[in-house]
Design a protein around this motif. Sequence first.
Motif, mmCIF file in Angstrom:
data_model
loop_
_atom_site.group_PDB
_atom_site.id
_atom_site.type_symbol
_atom_site.label_atom_id
_atom_site.label_comp_id
_atom_site.label_asym_id
_atom_site.label_seq_id
_atom_site.Cartn_x
_atom_site.Cartn_y
_atom_site.Cartn_z
ATOM 1 N N PHE A 26 -7.746 6.125 -4.151
ATOM 2 C CA PHE A 26 -9.059 5.483 -4.191
ATOM 3 C C PHE A 26 -9.417 5.007 -2.785
ATOM 4 O O PHE A 26 -8.690 4.204 -2.200
ATOM 5 N N SER A 55 -10.648 5.971 5.380
ATOM 6 C CA SER A 55 -11.028 7.199 4.676
ATOM 7 C C SER A 55 -9.955 8.274 4.812
ATOM 8 O O SER A 55 -10.229 9.452 4.626
ATOM 9 N N THR A 115 -11.913 3.022 -0.305
ATOM 10 C CA THR A 115 -12.921 1.959 -0.364
ATOM 11 C C THR A 115 -13.813 1.976 0.855
ATOM 12 O O THR A 115 -13.498 2.478 1.866
ATOM 13 N N GLU A 161 0.792 -1.220 0.000
ATOM 14 C CA GLU A 161 0.000 0.000 0.000
ATOM 15 C C GLU A 161 0.834 1.284 0.000
ATOM 16 O O GLU A 161 0.363 2.306 -0.427
ATOM 17 N N LYS A 170 -15.968 7.716 -0.038
ATOM 18 C CA LYS A 170 -15.597 6.571 -0.854
ATOM 19 C C LYS A 170 -15.508 6.991 -2.310
ATOM 20 O O LYS A 170 -16.283 7.812 -2.783
ATOM 21 N N LYS A 216 -12.872 7.762 -5.969
ATOM 22 C CA LYS A 216 -11.597 8.266 -6.470
ATOM 23 C C LYS A 216 -11.455 9.748 -6.151
ATOM 24 O O LYS A 216 -12.408 10.516 -6.311
#
Length: 135
Positions: free
Chosen positions: A133, A56, A135, A42, A107, A109
């Motif tokens: 992005f 977030s 999720t 990541e 949530k 892009k």
Amino acid sequence: MKWILSICALLFLVTGCQSQHEQEEVIKQEPAVQVMQQAQIEIKQQGFLKYKVQGSAVYIESTLQDFHLEPSLGKKNKKAGYFTVYVDGKRADNEYTAAFVVKHLSKGKHKVTVVLNSRHPEYKQKRETLDVFVT
């Protein structure tokens, strides 16, 4: 005869418990390895920034060397300044530390742009845009 059967039963129980215990240890270790591998994947680097999306929030770290972060722009030859952060084209905040967090992204892009504000010619108008992005 009973004595031999008792010893065999005892050995059977000890061996069975030991095998089960070793199997449990392996199961407990696997998720930790997966989490480490996921964390390594990541973290991304782009230009003068490293970043990671978690939940977030976007965790951003500057990789600039010999640059002093402060609220003022400083003199023309001083390597000093601060970051201005934009999320989807809207100004979010100024940041005065090498590592900071952009929180509460919805949530989907997003484009997070980090502009380095400085009067030093080497760093003047330096910027990075991150496509993240959530999720």
